[in-house]
Enzyme design. Sequence first.
Site, PDB file in Angstrom:
ATOM      1  N   TYR A  77       2.892   4.715   0.874  1.00 44.51           N
ATOM      2  CA  TYR A  77       3.660   5.098   2.068  1.00 44.51           C
ATOM      3  C   TYR A  77       2.720   6.034   2.719  1.00 44.51           C
ATOM      4  O   TYR A  77       1.683   6.915   2.187  1.00 44.51           O
ATOM      5  CB  TYR A  77       4.891   6.101   1.524  1.00 44.51           C
ATOM      6  CG  TYR A  77       5.945   5.459   0.679  1.00 44.51           C
ATOM      7  CD1 TYR A  77       6.691   4.456   1.709  1.00 44.51           C
ATOM      8  CD2 TYR A  77       6.286   5.908  -0.155  1.00 44.51           C
ATOM      9  CE1 TYR A  77       7.673   3.869   0.921  1.00 44.51           C
ATOM     10  CE2 TYR A  77       7.388   5.365  -1.058  1.00 44.51           C
ATOM     11  CZ  TYR A  77       7.866   4.214  -0.424  1.00 44.51           C
ATOM     12  OH  TYR A  77       9.001   3.693  -1.105  1.00 44.51           O
TER      13      TYR A  77
ATOM     14  N   PHE B 243       6.325   2.265  -4.392  1.00 42.79           N
ATOM     15  CA  PHE B 243       7.710   2.502  -3.673  1.00 42.79           C
ATOM     16  C   PHE B 243       8.450   3.819  -3.931  1.00 42.79           C
ATOM     17  O   PHE B 243       9.470   4.153  -3.730  1.00 42.79           O
ATOM     18  CB  PHE B 243       8.737   1.459  -4.298  1.00 42.79           C
ATOM     19  CG  PHE B 243       8.350   0.031  -3.835  1.00 42.79           C
ATOM     20  CD1 PHE B 243       8.563  -0.517  -2.518  1.00 42.79           C
ATOM     21  CD2 PHE B 243       7.637  -0.819  -4.746  1.00 42.79           C
ATOM     22  CE1 PHE B 243       8.095  -1.427  -2.095  1.00 42.79           C
ATOM     23  CE2 PHE B 243       7.310  -2.226  -4.367  1.00 42.79           C
ATOM     24  CZ  PHE B 243       7.696  -2.594  -2.974  1.00 42.79           C
TER      25      PHE B 243
ATOM     26  N   HIS C 152      10.500  -8.982   1.023  1.00 47.81           N
ATOM     27  CA  HIS C 152      10.306  -7.665   0.744  1.00 47.81           C
ATOM     28  C   HIS C 152      11.744  -6.624   0.875  1.00 47.81           C
ATOM     29  O   HIS C 152      12.846  -7.064   1.746  1.00 47.81           O
ATOM     30  CB  HIS C 152       9.433  -7.223   1.922  1.00 47.81           C
ATOM     31  CG  HIS C 152       8.774  -5.750   1.389  1.00 47.81           C
ATOM     32  ND1 HIS C 152       9.234  -4.580   1.980  1.00 47.81           N
ATOM     33  CD2 HIS C 152       7.675  -5.429   0.740  1.00 47.81           C
ATOM     34  CE1 HIS C 152       8.509  -3.542   1.425  1.00 47.81           C
ATOM     35  NE2 HIS C 152       7.328  -4.175   0.779  1.00 47.81           N
TER      36      HIS C 152
ATOM     37  N   ASP D  25       0.787  -1.162  -0.027  1.00 49.26           N
ATOM     38  CA  ASP D  25       0.004  -0.075   0.057  1.00 49.26           C
ATOM     39  C   ASP D  25       0.896   1.176  -0.169  1.00 49.26           C
ATOM     40  O   ASP D  25       1.966   1.196  -0.009  1.00 49.26           O
ATOM     41  CB  ASP D  25      -1.053   0.154   1.117  1.00 49.26           C
ATOM     42  CG  ASP D  25      -0.507   0.114   2.481  1.00 49.26           C
ATOM     43  OD1 ASP D  25       1.008  -0.226   2.574  1.00 49.26           O
ATOM     44  OD2 ASP D  25      -0.935  -0.065   3.483  1.00 49.26           O
TER      45      ASP D  25
END
Length: 229
Positions: A69, A80, A193, A67
């Site tokens: 920031y 990202f 991740h 999701d």
Amino acid sequence: MAGESLPESWRGVLEPVLAAPEARRLGGWLTAEEAAGKAIYPPRGERLAALALTPLETVRCVILGQDPYHGAGQAHGLAFSVRAGVPLPPSLVNIFKELAADCGVPVPRCGDLSPWARQGVLLLNNTLTVEAGKAGSHAGRGWDAITDACVAAVAARAEPSVFILWGSHARKKASRVRELARPSHHLVLSSPHPSPLSAHSGFFGSRPFSQTNAFLAANGRGTIDWRLE
């Protein structure tokens, strides 16, 4: 959805999904949350930025995030990514470290990934909004059907593409899309991740960027210039 302009190339894929009751409930809920004074990121007009910058017919690679920031001024609709001048979040710092190690390019100082998006890298979060300061707060509210449809549309295309899955949320999303469950002409790259909590468990050294370019070149789809500076 209120405040958002659906990009033309994605219209045929998403109009039926957006007309469904789940998407209508999502739109109403977001409107109510904003009316209650809650800050939601990214702001209206930027929530479909990934689709606007990367038309369906141009997609060569999909990078799936969880999701947006949840800090002020960070999210602008690309997974990202942060705009120029915004401090780099820890996950993006690690992405850039792996990029430098993988491709031998300088570590970028700017976190705006728009140049990747314009080359056919779909930077798509599973959930496209978040409440300020509350990671994961909009999960399960209805975005999944919309972003699942986007991933399925890329998977259904005849042109070979790369799906980069970082972390368990991205892997779960791929498993929900039937076209990706048994990939044939696509390349699926999975790793932990890039978060500081998991990057040293297999994200570092996974070489997603060079693997993507090798696959695209072998299939006549060119390569992506991953340099940002």
